[in-house]
Design an enzyme around this catalytic site. Structure first.
Site, PDB file in Angstrom:
ATOM      1  N   ASP A  20     -13.322  -1.545  31.268  1.00 46.53           N
ATOM      2  CA  ASP A  20     -12.267  -2.474  30.636  1.00 46.53           C
ATOM      3  C   ASP A  20     -10.943  -1.842  30.320  1.00 46.53           C
ATOM      4  O   ASP A  20     -10.662  -0.497  30.669  1.00 46.53           O
ATOM      5  CB  ASP A  20     -12.687  -2.879  29.128  1.00 46.53           C
ATOM      6  CG  ASP A  20     -13.453  -1.738  28.434  1.00 46.53           C
ATOM      7  OD1 ASP A  20     -13.072  -0.485  29.017  1.00 46.53           O
ATOM      8  OD2 ASP A  20     -14.040  -1.635  27.375  1.00 46.53           O
ATOM      9  N   ASN A  58     -20.217  -3.291  16.280  1.00 45.84           N
ATOM     10  CA  ASN A  58     -20.682  -4.596  15.967  1.00 45.84           C
ATOM     11  C   ASN A  58     -21.570  -4.596  17.370  1.00 45.84           C
ATOM     12  O   ASN A  58     -21.920  -5.973  17.697  1.00 45.84           O
ATOM     13  CB  ASN A  58     -19.344  -5.557  16.074  1.00 45.84           C
ATOM     14  CG  ASN A  58     -18.597  -5.418  17.147  1.00 45.84           C
ATOM     15  OD1 ASN A  58     -19.038  -4.569  18.292  1.00 45.84           O
ATOM     16  ND2 ASN A  58     -17.436  -6.236  17.253  1.00 45.84           N
ATOM     17  N   HIS A  92     -20.780  -4.326  20.470  1.00 43.23           N
ATOM     18  CA  HIS A  92     -19.999  -4.520  21.786  1.00 43.23           C
ATOM     19  C   HIS A  92     -20.352  -3.574  22.687  1.00 43.23           C
ATOM     20  O   HIS A  92     -20.516  -2.320  22.431  1.00 43.23           O
ATOM     21  CB  HIS A  92     -18.643  -5.001  21.686  1.00 43.23           C
ATOM     22  CG  HIS A  92     -17.792  -3.874  21.280  1.00 43.23           C
ATOM     23  ND1 HIS A  92     -16.753  -3.803  20.459  1.00 43.23           N
ATOM     24  CD2 HIS A  92     -17.511  -2.522  21.837  1.00 43.23           C
ATOM     25  CE1 HIS A  92     -16.143  -2.764  20.371  1.00 43.23           C
ATOM     26  NE2 HIS A  92     -16.559  -1.984  21.525  1.00 43.23           N
ATOM     27  N   GLU A 114     -17.744  -8.640  23.312  1.00 45.20           N
ATOM     28  CA  GLU A 114     -17.887  -8.857  21.684  1.00 45.20           C
ATOM     29  C   GLU A 114     -19.054  -9.709  21.359  1.00 45.20           C
ATOM     30  O   GLU A 114     -19.723 -10.596  22.103  1.00 45.20           O
ATOM     31  CB  GLU A 114     -16.593  -9.402  20.984  1.00 45.20           C
ATOM     32  CG  GLU A 114     -15.236  -8.569  21.247  1.00 45.20           C
ATOM     33  CD  GLU A 114     -15.325  -7.138  20.471  1.00 45.20           C
ATOM     34  OE1 GLU A 114     -16.162  -6.782  20.049  1.00 45.20           O
ATOM     35  OE2 GLU A 114     -14.227  -6.770  20.213  1.00 45.20           O
TER      36      GLU A 114
END
Ligand code: GLP
Length: 251
Positions: free
Chosen positions: A67, A136, A138, A143
């Site tokens: 990313d 979380n 990801h 996400e």
């Protein structure tokens, strides 16, 4: 899924580097998928060390990073390209044209995403994808709520992620709100996946990822279905996994 549990961060990093080194030794033209974040820093240090000792060469390796932030150019100190240069690329023999990271300044982001997917395919796909994991759940910047079908795409960052990544910026307002990320489908297509996690603060999400239901609200949970997944954890990150003598490889 194979789970390797190492005593601490240093040992986890060493083990992860050894797995990459074995991959590259067995297949010098490997296509590696690489990750940023603080977790793989120790692994990159070990890889640089192995290169300096003459034990490993990246001469024929190609790499694709997961990313990049939208709005930061590759020279920006907080861009993932700058991170990769300083942690790995500047210190080993990988050629600049063998390294791929999405361009966060692309005028046409959709075209950039399509071109990234094409580039991965044209090199025959990713042999070994390295992943960290967000609190979380990801992976890359996929996400909670992300589609399992997504390829490389533009994402809006979750408030939790913006907060977590603020530590690398002067203040939270400077953290980009969007990124380009390989999609879950891109990640799942990799032939092997190695996910690293370290520290108590990752224990809960690792437990959910391994033992919880497969759901887009925990993006990493889809990895339960990957055919060649290895988790390299330190004892703290593994501390909430269900016990069982001999269930996991411990060091
Ligand atoms: C970022 C990256 C992820 C990384 C995650 C965890 O948001 N996009 O690829 O896995 O952070 O980072 P850390 O290893 O610093 O906990």
């Amino acid at each position: 899924m194979r789970i390797l549990i190492e005593k601490n961060y240093e040992k986890m990093s060493r083990r992860a580097a050894q797995i990459i080194a074995s991959q590259v030794t067995m297949q010098p033209e490997s296509v590696l998928g690489l990750a940023t974040g603080s977790t793989p820093v120790g692994m990159y240090k070990n890889l640089v060390e192995m290169f300096r000792m003459g034990e490993l060469s990246f001469k024929n390796v190609s790499s694709f990073n997961l990313d990049e932030y939208i709005g930061l150019n590759h020279k920006h100190p907080q861009s993932y390209k700058a991170f990769m240069d300083s942690q790995l690329f500047d210190h080993v023999d990988i050629g600049a044209d063998q390294v791929h990271i999405p361009c966060g300044m692309a005028e046409d982001v959709n075209m950039e995403c399509l071109a990234y997917e094409k580039a991965i395919e044209s090199l025959g796909g990713i042999d070994l994808q390295v992943l960290g994991i967000g609190h979380n759940g990801h992976i890359g910047f996929n996400e909670p709520g992300s589609s399992f079908e997504a390829r490389t795409h533009m994402v809006d960052l979750d408030a939790v992620t913006i907060q977590a990544n603020a530590r690398f910026f002067d203040d939270v307002d400077q953290v980009p709100r969007q990124a380009i990320s390989m999609g879950i489908k891109t990640i799942m297509k990799s032939r092997k996946v190695m996910l690293l996690a370290s520290g108590k603060d990752k224990a809960e999400i690792i437990q959910k990822m391994v033992h919880g239901p497969i759901t887009p609200s925990v993006p990493a949970s889809i990895l339960q279905l990957h055919q060649d997944l290895i988790l390299v954890l330190d004892e703290e990150a593994a501390s909430l996994l269900a016990g069982g003598e001999g269930l996991y490889d411990t060091a």
